[in-house]
Design an enzyme around this catalytic site. Structure first.
Site, PDB file in Angstrom:
ATOM      1  N   HIS A 201      65.721  10.087  40.376  1.00 16.13           N
ATOM      2  CA  HIS A 201      67.156   9.851  40.195  1.00 16.13           C
ATOM      3  C   HIS A 201      67.505   9.127  38.902  1.00 16.13           C
ATOM      4  O   HIS A 201      68.686   8.926  38.611  1.00 16.13           O
ATOM      5  CB  HIS A 201      67.722   9.051  41.375  1.00 16.13           C
TER       6      HIS A 201
HETATM    7  C1  UD1 Z   1      72.000   3.245  41.434  1.00 16.65           C
HETATM    8  C2  UD1 Z   1      71.435   2.159  40.529  1.00 16.65           C
HETATM    9  C3  UD1 Z   1      69.946   2.378  40.339  1.00 16.65           C
HETATM   10  C4  UD1 Z   1      69.235   2.475  41.669  1.00 16.65           C
HETATM   11  C5  UD1 Z   1      69.899   3.557  42.481  1.00 16.65           C
HETATM   12  C6  UD1 Z   1      69.267   3.712  43.837  1.00 16.65           C
HETATM   13  C7  UD1 Z   1      72.927   1.308  38.791  1.00 16.65           C
HETATM   14  C8  UD1 Z   1      73.193   1.293  37.339  1.00 16.65           C
HETATM   15  N1  UD1 Z   1      72.037   2.201  39.204  1.00 16.65           N
HETATM   16  O1  UD1 Z   1      71.839   4.483  40.766  1.00 16.65           O
HETATM   17  O2  UD1 Z   1      69.411   1.276  39.631  1.00 16.65           O
HETATM   18  O3  UD1 Z   1      67.886   2.747  41.454  1.00 16.65           O
HETATM   19  O4  UD1 Z   1      71.285   3.238  42.650  1.00 16.65           O
HETATM   20  O5  UD1 Z   1      69.816   4.780  44.529  1.00 16.65           O
HETATM   21  O6  UD1 Z   1      73.481   0.528  39.515  1.00 16.65           O
HETATM   22  N2  UD1 Z   1      76.638   9.145  44.989  1.00 16.65           N
HETATM   23  C9  UD1 Z   1      76.948   9.727  46.199  1.00 16.65           C
HETATM   24  N3  UD1 Z   1      76.928   8.944  47.303  1.00 16.65           N
HETATM   25  C10 UD1 Z   1      76.615   7.628  47.289  1.00 16.65           C
HETATM   26  C11 UD1 Z   1      76.329   7.045  46.036  1.00 16.65           C
HETATM   27  C12 UD1 Z   1      76.331   7.809  44.909  1.00 16.65           C
HETATM   28  O7  UD1 Z   1      77.211  10.912  46.272  1.00 16.65           O
HETATM   29  O8  UD1 Z   1      76.610   6.982  48.343  1.00 16.65           O
HETATM   30  C13 UD1 Z   1      76.632   9.967  43.777  1.00 16.65           C
HETATM   31  C14 UD1 Z   1      77.912   9.820  43.007  1.00 16.65           C
HETATM   32  O9  UD1 Z   1      78.298  11.041  42.525  1.00 16.65           O
HETATM   33  C15 UD1 Z   1      77.527   8.950  41.840  1.00 16.65           C
HETATM   34  C16 UD1 Z   1      76.046   9.233  41.666  1.00 16.65           C
HETATM   35  O10 UD1 Z   1      75.560   9.551  42.962  1.00 16.65           O
HETATM   36  O11 UD1 Z   1      78.274   9.224  40.707  1.00 16.65           O
HETATM   37  C17 UD1 Z   1      75.293   8.064  41.129  1.00 16.65           C
HETATM   38  O12 UD1 Z   1      75.562   6.881  41.885  1.00 16.65           O
HETATM   39  P1  UD1 Z   1      75.543   5.445  41.159  1.00 16.65           P
HETATM   40  O13 UD1 Z   1      75.752   4.369  42.153  1.00 16.65           O
HETATM   41  O14 UD1 Z   1      76.433   5.469  39.976  1.00 16.65           O
HETATM   42  O15 UD1 Z   1      74.095   5.345  40.582  1.00 16.65           O
HETATM   43  P2  UD1 Z   1      72.676   5.744  41.192  1.00 16.65           P
HETATM   44  O16 UD1 Z   1      72.157   6.886  40.417  1.00 16.65           O
HETATM   45  O17 UD1 Z   1      72.737   5.863  42.678  1.00 16.65           O
END
Ligand code: UD1
Length: 365
Positions: A201
């Site tokens: 990821h």
């Molecule tokens: C975040 C953390 C990362 C951690 C990871 C674990 C930051 C900068 N990054 O990354 O360090 O390793 O979490 O998972 O804080 N999304 C969903 N559902 C959810 C959450 C996210 O669909 O419940 C999708 C959304 O489209 C979002 C994307 O995943 O834009 C990324 O989510 P985000 O929280 O921005 O970062 P992660 O890649 O999850």
């Protein structure tokens, strides 16, 4: 003493759970829990709360997804009034996600003490958003709880007063140890005898179509000789469909709950990942881990544990894999203080600080 915990994203939950549990045993402590809502899907959040036996959050800021600036700013804006209303003696933040740094910033402007759990880790890679979050959070924190010696060394080199640094061990391993027996309940059948467990990821791996395609191609090649089980993070799922990348032959699954994922990790022949926490969990479990990154903020997993950095070198991936399948996997040991009691050590330190400050009639210093 009122301790307020801030969690937001999946890897925060297994770190906060043991600290909350340990503080619950202390009569002088009152606790509250704020969920920023950075992760909001049930399978990225709710299921972890129930499996880890965590209390429901007192407040959910429901910030959801967004760019880094937007998400961080939204957390800050919504967290500030909560802090002003609740006025805790100390706020504990966990790990290196956007929720961590956002909460630490708000606290420091309101002169509320911050403790950073999992302090001092450094990848020395400024292109990683988490590295920025780690550096800023550690700069602001009043109490820095480190998981390993390299954390202390990094902080001291950066000029942090030694008196603020507390090496407590690895809280994530506390949760692993507590829930390992529950993984025995996951039925053996249904798992292939030998398999590679994959997670992916990191923006550097999944946000660029050529890089993601190259990784998926290499995983397809791996799957010719070994079953591949791949629970897909929502970010990666989105990128796969957005780039139209061919991953159909891989066994893609939705993100798994904590216990089911641990059960797979224990039984895996090898784990291929770009996660931080999984490098640590595999080291504890003695399972070989091939990390698709060229650096790690958790070097102890490489020097002491079972982790090998692969970077983007597919040849290295295949050769390390063939060593593992040939029975020549790297063996490792468990780092000091990864013993299931890190949360209790944090609770003890906080209680001592509280007692001292009460004796002096001052705020928790
Ligand atoms: C975040 C953390 C990362 C951690 C990871 C674990 C930051 C900068 N990054 O990354 O360090 O390793 O979490 O998972 O804080 N999304 C969903 N559902 C959810 C959450 C996210 O669909 O419940 C999708 C959304 O489209 C979002 C994307 O995943 O834009 C990324 O989510 P985000 O929280 O921005 O970062 P992660 O890649 O999850």
């Amino acid at each position: 003493m009122h301790v307020l915990h801030v969690v937001g994203a999946r890897p925060n939950f297994m770190k906060a759970a043991p600290v909350i549990r340990a503080l619950n045993q202390r009569k002088q402590i009152r606790q509250s829990l704020v969920h920023t809502g950075q992760h909001y899907d049930a399978n990225m959040s709710d299921v972890f709360f129930s499996q880890l036996d965590m209390p429901a959050p007192d407040v959910n800021l429901e910030v959801g997804s967004g760019s880094h600036a937007r998400q961080t700013a939204e957390i800050m804006t919504r967290f500030e009034p909560v802090l002003l209303e609740r006025r805790p003696d100390i706020v504990l933040v966990y790990g290196d996600v956007n929720s961590t740094v956002a909460a630490a910033l708000v606290c420091s402007k309101l002169l509320i003490r911050v403790g950073h759990v999992e302090a001092g880790l450094r990848s020395f890679d400024p292109t990683m958003p988490e590295e920025i979050n780690r550096i800023v959070t550690d700069r602001l924190a009043n109490f820095l709880f480190t998981p390993s010696e390299d954390g202390d060394e990094n902080l001291q080199r950066e000029g942090v007063e030694p008196g603020k640094i507390f090496r407590v061990g690895n809280v994530m391993i506390d949760s692993l140890i507590r829930l390992l027996p529950a993984t025995m309940r996951c039925p053996e059948k249904g798992f292939p005898e030998r398999f590679a467990l994959v997670t992916l990821h990191r923006p550097s791996n999944v946000d660029d179509s050529a890089t993601l395609k190259s990784i998926l191609d290499s995983l397809l090649k791996v799957s010719e000789g070994l079953d591949v089980i791949f629970p897909v993070h929502p970010r990666t799922r989105q990128r796969i469909s957005q780039f139209g990348t061919e991953a159909a032959k891989l066994h893609l699954r939705d993100p798994l709950p904590y216990i089911e994922f641990l059960a797979l990790q224990r039984r895996a022949t090898v784990v291929i990942t770009d996660s931080g926490g999984i490098q640590e969990e595999t080291t504890y479990l003695g399972v070989p881990c091939l990390t698709l990154r060229s650096n790690t903020e958790r070097p102890v997993t490489v020097t002491v544990g079972t982790n090998t950095l692969i970077g983007s070198d597919n040849k290295k991936l295949y050769s390390e894999l063939s060593n593992i399948l040939g029975g020549k996997a790297k063996s490792g040991t468990i780092p000091p203080l990864w013993d299931g009691h890190a949360g209790e050590r944090i609770a003890e330190i906080l209680c001592q600080l509280y007692t001292k400050s009460k004796d002096r009639g001052t705020a928790v210093v």
